[in-house]
Design a protein around this motif. Structure first.
Motif, mmCIF file in Angstrom:
data_model
loop_
_atom_site.group_PDB
_atom_site.id
_atom_site.type_symbol
_atom_site.label_atom_id
_atom_site.label_comp_id
_atom_site.label_asym_id
_atom_site.label_seq_id
_atom_site.Cartn_x
_atom_site.Cartn_y
_atom_site.Cartn_z
ATOM 1 N N LYS A 46 0.871 -1.172 0.000
ATOM 2 C CA LYS A 46 0.000 0.000 0.000
ATOM 3 C C LYS A 46 0.903 1.216 0.000
ATOM 4 C CE LYS A 46 -3.603 2.584 0.275
ATOM 5 N NZ LYS A 46 -4.019 3.094 -1.010
ATOM 6 N N LYS A 47 0.806 1.986 -1.062
ATOM 7 C CA LYS A 47 1.595 3.207 -1.128
ATOM 8 C C LYS A 47 0.967 4.241 -0.213
ATOM 9 C CE LYS A 47 3.245 2.758 -5.840
ATOM 10 N NZ LYS A 47 3.239 3.345 -7.179
ATOM 11 N N GLY A 48 1.808 4.960 0.460
ATOM 12 C CA GLY A 48 1.345 6.048 1.311
ATOM 13 C C GLY A 48 1.972 7.319 0.796
ATOM 14 N N HIS A 49 1.376 7.936 -0.202
ATOM 15 C CA HIS A 49 2.001 9.039 -0.932
ATOM 16 C C HIS A 49 2.666 10.063 -0.012
ATOM 17 C CE1 HIS A 49 0.467 7.496 -4.678
ATOM 18 N NE2 HIS A 49 -0.686 7.310 -4.065
ATOM 19 N N THR A 54 3.735 0.797 2.953
ATOM 20 C CA THR A 54 3.749 -0.471 3.664
ATOM 21 C C THR A 54 3.871 -1.620 2.680
ATOM 22 O OG1 THR A 54 2.317 0.481 5.351
ATOM 23 C CG2 THR A 54 2.476 -1.902 5.308
ATOM 24 N N ILE A 55 4.753 -2.568 3.010
ATOM 25 C CA ILE A 55 4.890 -3.810 2.250
ATOM 26 C C ILE A 55 4.754 -4.952 3.237
ATOM 27 C CG2 ILE A 55 6.410 -5.233 0.839
ATOM 28 C CD1 ILE A 55 7.755 -2.655 -0.106
ATOM 29 N N LEU A 106 -3.004 1.624 6.907
ATOM 30 C CA LEU A 106 -2.144 1.262 5.778
ATOM 31 C C LEU A 106 -1.733 -0.200 5.846
ATOM 32 C CD1 LEU A 106 0.172 4.368 5.306
ATOM 33 C CD2 LEU A 106 -1.555 3.524 3.737
ATOM 34 N N LEU A 107 -1.440 -0.698 7.041
ATOM 35 C CA LEU A 107 -1.071 -2.102 7.193
ATOM 36 C C LEU A 107 -2.260 -3.000 6.877
ATOM 37 C CD1 LEU A 107 1.050 -4.179 7.912
ATOM 38 C CD2 LEU A 107 0.488 -3.843 10.334
ATOM 39 N N GLN A 108 -3.458 -2.618 7.299
ATOM 40 C CA GLN A 108 -4.663 -3.386 6.974
ATOM 41 C C GLN A 108 -4.848 -3.488 5.459
ATOM 42 O OE1 GLN A 108 -8.133 -1.792 8.948
ATOM 43 N NE2 GLN A 108 -7.219 -2.022 10.978
ATOM 44 N N VAL A 126 -3.660 -13.759 -12.902
ATOM 45 C CA VAL A 126 -2.454 -12.946 -12.984
ATOM 46 C C VAL A 126 -2.745 -11.592 -12.346
ATOM 47 C CG1 VAL A 126 -0.818 -11.850 -14.559
ATOM 48 C CG2 VAL A 126 -1.750 -14.093 -15.103
ATOM 49 N N ILE A 127 -1.804 -11.103 -11.550
ATOM 50 C CA ILE A 127 -1.959 -9.802 -10.896
ATOM 51 C C ILE A 127 -1.667 -8.707 -11.910
ATOM 52 C CG2 ILE A 127 -1.158 -8.324 -9.007
ATOM 53 C CD1 ILE A 127 -2.484 -10.951 -8.103
ATOM 54 N N LYS A 128 -2.582 -7.757 -12.026
ATOM 55 C CA LYS A 128 -2.374 -6.618 -12.919
ATOM 56 C C LYS A 128 -1.607 -5.540 -12.165
ATOM 57 C CE LYS A 128 -6.570 -7.442 -15.530
ATOM 58 N NZ LYS A 128 -7.867 -6.934 -15.937
ATOM 59 N N ASP A 129 -0.594 -4.990 -12.807
ATOM 60 C CA ASP A 129 0.181 -3.922 -12.182
ATOM 61 C C ASP A 129 -0.618 -2.632 -12.178
ATOM 62 O OD1 ASP A 129 2.392 -5.427 -11.621
ATOM 63 O OD2 ASP A 129 3.432 -4.908 -13.477
ATOM 64 N N ALA A 130 -0.490 -1.907 -11.099
ATOM 65 C CA ALA A 130 -1.117 -0.586 -10.994
ATOM 66 C C ALA A 130 -0.280 0.415 -11.779
ATOM 67 C CB ALA A 130 -1.206 -0.178 -9.533
ATOM 68 N N PRO A 131 -0.881 1.509 -12.220
ATOM 69 C CA PRO A 131 -0.107 2.544 -12.900
ATOM 70 C C PRO A 131 1.025 3.043 -12.006
ATOM 71 C CG PRO A 131 -2.455 3.083 -12.879
ATOM 72 C CD PRO A 131 -2.276 1.851 -12.069
#
Length: 156
Positions: A46-49, A54-55, A106-108, A126-131
């Motif tokens: 989850k990106k936290g701009h 979090t990974i 974010l962790l959730q 297959v997982i699609k990549d986000a932009p």
């Protein structure tokens, strides 16, 4: 003269970031390889701009039970992986809500992303990549709007 000092400072900061970034990526790779040796690894992010990103890594056995769980959460290149022992021995597709509530938002979301990714891959998807950037996301959104408009015009 001030311009050159500023450029030297910016260049130095950039090189320092590259240096520490290398060690963060090396740490990331080492943790992933270590966990991969134990089984399949479900990855969530989850990106936290403007907040901490979090990974999440969950090593999962063939029955879907979590063997190892780690998270990396932080804003800077000094973030490192930490164990999440509370999720070990849980089934990845049936995580207890009580344990999830103890995690920050974010962790959730990163955990939910790893569960989603695991489920998609386990079912042969297959997982699609986000932009990668906001502009790429906007261009994909505009492109899909035009495609939807064309479809509705062709049907009507």
């Amino acid at each position: 003269m001030l311009f050159y000092i500023l450029m030297f400072f910016i260049g130095g900061a950039f090189l320092l970031q590259l240096f520490f970034g290398y060690f963060q990526i090396k740490h990331f790779s080492n943790v992933f390889v270590e966990m991969r040796r134990k089984g399949k690894v479900a990855i969530g992010r989850k990106k936290g701009h403007f907040k901490s990103g979090t990974i999440v890594f969950f090593t999962v056995d063939p029955d879907g039970n979590i063997v190892d769980a780690r998270k990396m959460q932080g804003v800077t290149i000094f973030a490192r992986f930490h164990e999440m022992n509370e999720f070990i021995h849980e089934n990845i597709q049936h995580l207890p809500e009580m344990k999830m509530k103890r995690c920050n938002k974010l962790l959730q979301k990163a955990i939910a992303n790893s569960v989603h990714n695991y489920t998609v891959v386990a079912n042969g998807g297959v997982i699609k990549d986000a932009p990668k950037t906001p502009m790429a996301g906007m261009s994909l959104m505009i492109k899909s709007l035009f495609q939807n408009a064309r479809k509705s015009n062709n049907q009507g």
